[in-house]
Design an enzyme around this catalytic site. Structure first.
Site, PDB file in Angstrom:
ATOM      1  N   LYS A  56       0.723  -1.148  -0.162  1.00 53.27           N
ATOM      2  CA  LYS A  56       0.041  -0.158  -0.008  1.00 53.27           C
ATOM      3  C   LYS A  56       0.991   1.272  -0.126  1.00 53.27           C
ATOM      4  O   LYS A  56       1.874   1.132   0.706  1.00 53.27           O
ATOM      5  CB  LYS A  56      -0.898  -0.160   1.243  1.00 53.27           C
ATOM      6  CG  LYS A  56      -1.885   1.078   1.253  1.00 53.27           C
ATOM      7  CD  LYS A  56      -2.711   1.174   2.506  1.00 53.27           C
ATOM      8  CE  LYS A  56      -3.988   2.173   2.445  1.00 53.27           C
ATOM      9  NZ  LYS A  56      -4.633   2.050   4.016  1.00 53.27           N
ATOM     10  N   SER A  69      -9.521   2.111   3.087  1.00 57.49           N
ATOM     11  CA  SER A  69      -8.657   3.043   2.110  1.00 57.49           C
ATOM     12  C   SER A  69      -7.735   2.024   1.567  1.00 57.49           C
ATOM     13  O   SER A  69      -7.117   2.541   0.129  1.00 57.49           O
ATOM     14  CB  SER A  69      -7.877   3.987   2.838  1.00 57.49           C
ATOM     15  OG  SER A  69      -6.739   3.426   3.742  1.00 57.49           O
ATOM     16  N   SER A  94      -9.912   0.290   7.278  1.00 51.14           N
ATOM     17  CA  SER A  94      -9.086   0.078   5.891  1.00 51.14           C
ATOM     18  C   SER A  94      -8.612  -1.242   5.295  1.00 51.14           C
ATOM     19  O   SER A  94      -8.338  -1.261   4.259  1.00 51.14           O
ATOM     20  CB  SER A  94      -8.537   1.180   5.843  1.00 51.14           C
ATOM     21  OG  SER A  94      -8.938   2.544   5.928  1.00 51.14           O
TER      22      SER A  94
END
Lengths: 503, 489, 128
Positions: free
Chosen positions: A77, A152, A176
């Site tokens: 990420k 996210s 997330s």
């Protein structure tokens, strides 16, 4: 079996038997990632960097220096900073930022021999539940490209679901890791706060942020978490479990072995014999869509059928987790994001009248709408005269929420329920109303506020879209959670379903 | 007498930032040495690069505990680091990590003496925080830019805050000096005001005598010496009184002292700068200090200034004055005791330190005692040689100065005995040898002998001078006097 | 049986207004004025143009409508939670030894600087 659908153990076997080299494996996934560029999962790919790591992994394999993950690809990420790849946090503020150091998580996976494929798209500074807040465009859900992948860690979830990487890293501040995993039909675990080092994670809300793995199964997550987790002296909030009252529990790096051993020892009669599962009634209240409720209930019924005791209980302050979270997280974020001032790195406005103007313009241009909104909210709840009523009160309510969970865990081993009220929604559907999107986090926020470990495990499909079952454990109980989830995945195949990704 | 006009009362509180003498920064492993090339001592944490986190330095905590113990304060069993949020280009994170609601040191007292009157100055608190970097302007004006150097960012500071209990600039300076004495004595701060290691901000207000209500205060910053502190406060007192007497009103603000103009002037007030949005730093947990830790630190604490002063009076039979002078700094006191341990007679050592040594140190810089080249053993040997009349007072001074000013190591390390020989400083105390010289001088100066005998006292001094000259200064002057008197009588 | 019970719970609630709309209707205050928006804008160094001010005001007020319900919670005698694990046991700060562990990394650390010269970050002139 294709490599794209393979488990980490299968990839390990393929590498060890020389069926494939780390370089070939890396190229295979890079090719897939490039072919599926329309999903917009990757923000930065650099073949040279990836192949160099793959060659190093092959050398280790050749020399017999092999761990569970040596030579297996992973993608990060873009909240984790990396030395080679850009680290943008999904923001124009850091569009060209290259970190001079690797995040602890990146460093740990690298030293375990994993080969990094690059950086994955996410909501800007991890603020969002749909990935639509990325400055570099939204990620598409591989199950339905017109839908959001969740957020996210949307890029991380979509990339695993689409078989563009066998595993990815993500972060969870209010859901997330779990919510995009649920919406993309993969498995993810947010470990207990303090388990995975935050050093090198671009901070959103320091007291909530926690990194974790995303993969196809609980077994894969266990292998990954073994390598990611661990006490880090560079993070003052990192927890050395052996110094706590929870020291008897199975934790990293023994998770994968425990999961395997547990599966071997499980009785054939009822694999969940002796396990008490708490079902909070607040998780099944209004707002939960009927199709999600149906699949979550069917999953819970499966646990019951296999010997688990189902206990109805209450987490009375579930609803309060939304306001508490949306005070605490913006407050911490407003302060954490003050370092982006255009002085030392990041976006600097081209035109300005003076120093103050330079800072304000750089921030206003560099941050997106949702980030700015949260910065303003955060500034307000911390400002003079409002601190006690908002921030301090929210931190007190937070303790009450954490105590509710502790009360619940006197009655059960795990708490189960939905991850999100609905399956993935259409892109743009909720972007006009930020608060409507905040409400979608209702089932994940409490776990984040309490710092508990939480998982999302695929448990069915509502129409064509995956549904996730949330498994919540007590502090540092990841070993038993992963083992239980693995058992569930031994008797179900929801986690093996893959979307069709056109090349 | 205290410089405050009649009918007025002055209220002063001081906030002092003492840079703690740790090897590394408060939240990172970077060096803290002064004067390095810009940004070479600022690591990723100090520069607040994305993803970095603070980890507290044990050394800074121990220094704060030592300070608390030295002033009889309470060491908080639990204190909390908070973020003070404001934007400034030399503040890399956009917030300063400091302590707000729960500081590590609470209370305490520092006694001061002004005009012979002792007065206790109560402290409110002392808390740990990080320093900011520096904005540099020199040579950059034409480009319209400032340069940011973050070497100082993250240097540990102890901010020490008094109650508003001082009533004159003299009291404020006496307090600042006493505080300086304590922090340097216990070794937690080098006290270098020029380099900014010890910075005082003064909160000054005035009110008409008898008025129970405090006046509006101004904070004076940028004072880098005790002299400037006194002058800045005096200027500010005059300014505020004149303002009020002219019918004006004091505005609460921060004012900078300009030493060149000897005045304070208003800093452009920063909009909304008062709202720092303090909240506990979520990157750091509460700092918990146990009674056992405090006891352990207490055991390693040096004897405090007052205790050393008293001990010197008793142990070495020194006057209060001598003991006071010798305990002006820890370094000085250590030097004194080392000389005594090397065999120097205490009173002689004390006199020498107060006399020739202080003169050579130029009087004002106690710190340089650390750097003086005369080893305690050397001074002790000089004093012993002098005591044994092996050298004259002049010879002793010469020796001391030679070693003191020596530029090469070998001279500094050479033994006093060897130096006496090398420089021919041995005093002639052999009566026969002196008599021989006297006889020769008398023979050669019959005129002076005659003058003396006819009653001219001055002639005697001239003869002494001749004898000393003939002995190239080595004859013991007392013996010369005695023998010459005998010869001429 | 449990399943049936859960469905019952679910159905009962879904017949009523969803709680999402409930929380949103309970509080309808204008918490922040346009002046507040400008003050926050200065405080946070986020420019809010006058034209977009009302929209930002609406959005923030929507958030504050949501968080308003916190005020009604009785938290008497409850300590704020600073680190999640502090919910079950005292968590205290770990200290590092006072040793220098860093060498000069200026070039790497300043690699992203928008403007720099001679080892200094350059910014528009700082006025003191």
């Amino acid at each position: 079996m294709t490599f794209a659908a393979a488990s980490l153990k299968q990839l390990r076997a393929a590498l060890d038997s020389r069926q494939v080299s780390a370089v070939e494996l890396a190229e295979h996934f890079l090719n897939r990632a490039e072919a599926a560029h329309d999903l917009n999962t990757f923000l930065h790919i650099d073949r040279g960097l990836t192949l160099a790591e793959a060659r190093a992994a092959d050398a280790r394999i050749a020399s017999g220096d092999v761990g569970a993950l040596t030579g297996i690809p992973v993608a990060h990420k873009d909240i984790f900073v990396t030395q080679g790849w850009r680290s943008t946090a999904g923001s124009n503020m850091l569009a060209n930022y290259v970190s001079p150091f690797d995040a602890t998580v990146v460093e740990k996976l690298k030293s375990a021999g994993m080969v990094s494929l690059g950086k994955l798209n996410c909501d800007e500074f991890a603020m969002g539940s749909s990935n639509e807040n990325s400055a570099f465009g939204p990620v598409k859900n591989p199950w339905d490209k017109s839908k959001i992948p969740g957020g996210s860690s949307g890029g991380s979830a979509a990339a695993v679901a689409a078989g563009l990487t066998p595993a990815s890293t993500g972060t969870d501040t209010g859901g997330s890791l779990r919510q995009p995993a649920s919406m993309c039909g993969i498995t993810a675990i947010k470990p207990t706060y303090g388990t995975v080092s935050r050093y090198g994670m671009i901070a959103f809300a320091s007291s909530l942020d926690q990194g974790g793995p995303m993969a196809k199964s609980a077994e894969d997550c266990a292998i990954l978490l073994d390598a990611m987790a661990g006490f880090d002296e560079r993070d003052s909030t990192s927890v050395d479990v052996s110094t706590t009252s929870r020291k008897g529990l199975v934790t990293a790096p023994n998770l994968a072995a425990f999961v395997e051993q547990h599966a071997r020892n499980a009785s054939t009669g009822g694999v969940f014999q002796g396990i008490r599962i708490g079902i909070p009634k607040e998780f099944f209240a209004a707002g939960l869509s009927a199709d999600v409720a149906q699949h979550v209930n069917l999953a819970i019924a499966e646990f019951e059928k296999q010997g688990a005791a189902i206990i109805e209980l209450s987490l009375p302050r579930t609803q309060l987790s939304i306001p508490a979270y949306y005070v605490i997280a913006p407050a911490e974020a407003s302060s954490n994001l003050s370092r982006f001032d255009g002085v030392r790195y990041g976006h600097r406005a081209v035109e300005y009248n003076n120093l103050g103007d330079m800072i304000a313009k750089s921030r206003s241009e560099g941050f997106g709408a949702e980030v700015k909104r949260r910065i303003l909210v955060g500034a307000y709840v911390l400002s003079h005269g409002y601190y006690d009523a908002y921030y301090l009160q929210a931190q007190k309510v937070r303790r009450l929420i954490a105590l509710d969970f502790q009360d619940a865990f006197t009655k059960c081993d795990f708490i189960m329920g939905p991850v999100a009220p609905t399956t993935a929604w259409k892109m743009g559907e909720k972007s006009a109303d930020p608060v409507a999107m905040y409400l979608e986090d209702i089932f994940t926020l409490g776990v984040s506020l309490a710092g508990l470990p939480g998982m999302s495990v695929p448990c069915g499909f509502a129409g064509d879209m995956p549904v996730g079952l949330q498994i919540i454990g007590n502090y540092f109980d990841e070993g038993r959670m992963l083992a239980t989830a693995h058992q569930y995945q031994c008797i179900t195949d929801w986690h093996k379903r893959t979307p069709e990704v056109s090349p | 007498m205290n410089g405050v006009p009649a009918g007025w009362e002055v209220v002063i509180g001081l906030e002092t930032h003492a840079q703690l003498s740790t090897a590394s920064k408060i939240f990172s492993g970077s060096k803290t040495t002064y004067g390095a090339a810009p940004n070479t001592q600022a690591n990723a944490v100090d520069m607040a690069l994305p993803g970095t986190l603070p980890v507290l330095n044990r050394g800074a905590v121990e220094a704060a505990i030592q300070f608390g113990l030295a002033i009889g304060a309470t060491i908080a069993p639990r204190s909390v680091f908070a973020r003070k949020n404001y934007f400034y280009p030399d503040l890399p994170k956009g917030y300063q990590i400091s302590q707000f609601e729960l500081p590590v040191v609470v209370g305490g007292t520092i006694p001061i003496v002004v005009d012979g009157v002792e007065k206790p100055v109560q402290l409110t608190r002392a808390h740990l925080e990080e320093d900011a970097g520096k904005s540099l302007h020199e040579g950059l004006d034409s480009m319209g830019v400032s340069g940011i150097d973050l070497n100082r960012a993250g240097t540990p500071l102890l901010e020490i805050v008094t109650e508003p209990v001082m009533r004159s600039a003299q009291e404020a300076v006496a307090y600042a000096k006493a505080l300086h004495g304590i922090v340097t004595w216990i070794g937690i701060c080098d006290g270098n005001m020029q380099e900014g290691s010890f910075r005082c901000d003064a909160n000054v207000s005035v009110r008409r005598a008898g008025d129970p209500k405090l006046g509006t205060r101004c904070e004076i910053k940028n004072v880098n010496s005790f002299r400037f502190l006194e002058r800045a406060i005096e200027f500010e007192i005059r300014r505020q009184i004149e303002l009020i007497e002219d019918g004006g009103r004091v505005v609460q603000e921060t004012r900078l002292y300009d030493a060149d103009r000897d005045e304070t002037r208003s800093m452009r007030s920063k909009e909304d700068s008062m709202d720092y949005r303090y909240f506990p730093d979520p990157d750091l947990l509460p700092l918990v200090i146990s009674a056992a830790q405090i006891e352990a630190i207490k055991a390693t604490m040096p004897e405090l200034q007052k205790a050393t002063e008293t001990r010197f009076m008793h142990e070495y039979k020194l006057s209060e004055y001598d003991a006071h002078v010798l305990t002006q700094s820890k370094a000085l006191a250590n030097y004194f005791e080392a000389c005594v341990n090397e065999g120097g007679q205490p009173k002689r050592v004390a006199n020498w330190i107060a006399g020739p040594l202080s003169a050579l140190l130029n009087g004002d810089d106690e710190l340089s005692i650390k750097n003086i080249h005369v080893a305690p053993a050397q001074l002790a040997q000089i004093l012993i040689a002098r005591e044994k009349e092996l050298i004259s007072q002049k010879g002793a001074l010469e020796l001391f100065e030679v070693i003191f000013l020596a530029e090469d190591e070998s001279a500094r390390n050479s033994s006093v005995e060897a130096l006496i020989k090398e420089r021919g400083l041995e005093q002639i105390s052999d009566s026969a040898a002196i008599e021989k010289i006297i006889d020769e001088v008398l023979a050669a100066n019959q005129k002076s002998v005659g003058e003396f005998k006819s009653g001219k006292e001055k002639a005697f001094q001239s003869l002494v001078g001749q004898v000393m000259k003939a002995s190239t200064g080595k004859a013991n002057p007392a013996q010369v006097n005695a023998l010459l008197t005998a010869k001429l009588s | 049986m449990l399943l049936a019970c859960l469905f019952a719970v679910f159905n009962r609630f879904s017949r009523e207004a969803t709680f999402f709309t409930t929380i949103r209707k309970e509080f309808r205050f204008m918490h922040l004025s346009l002046d507040d928006i400008q003050r926050l804008s200065r405080l946070a160094r986020i420019n809010v143009a006058p034209a977009e001010s009302p929209q930002i005001q609406n959005e923030l007020n929507a958030v504050f409508n949501l968080v308003e319900q916190l005020k009604a919670v009785d938290t008497n005698g409850i300590e704020p939670l600073c680190h999640p694990i502090a919910a079950i046991e005292e968590m205290t700060l770990r200290l590092r030894l006072d040793v220098v562990t860093e060498s000069d990394q200026r070039e790497a650390n300043m690699g992203n600087a928008p403007q720099q010269e001679n080892g200094l970050f350059f910014v528009p002139k700082v006025l003191e």
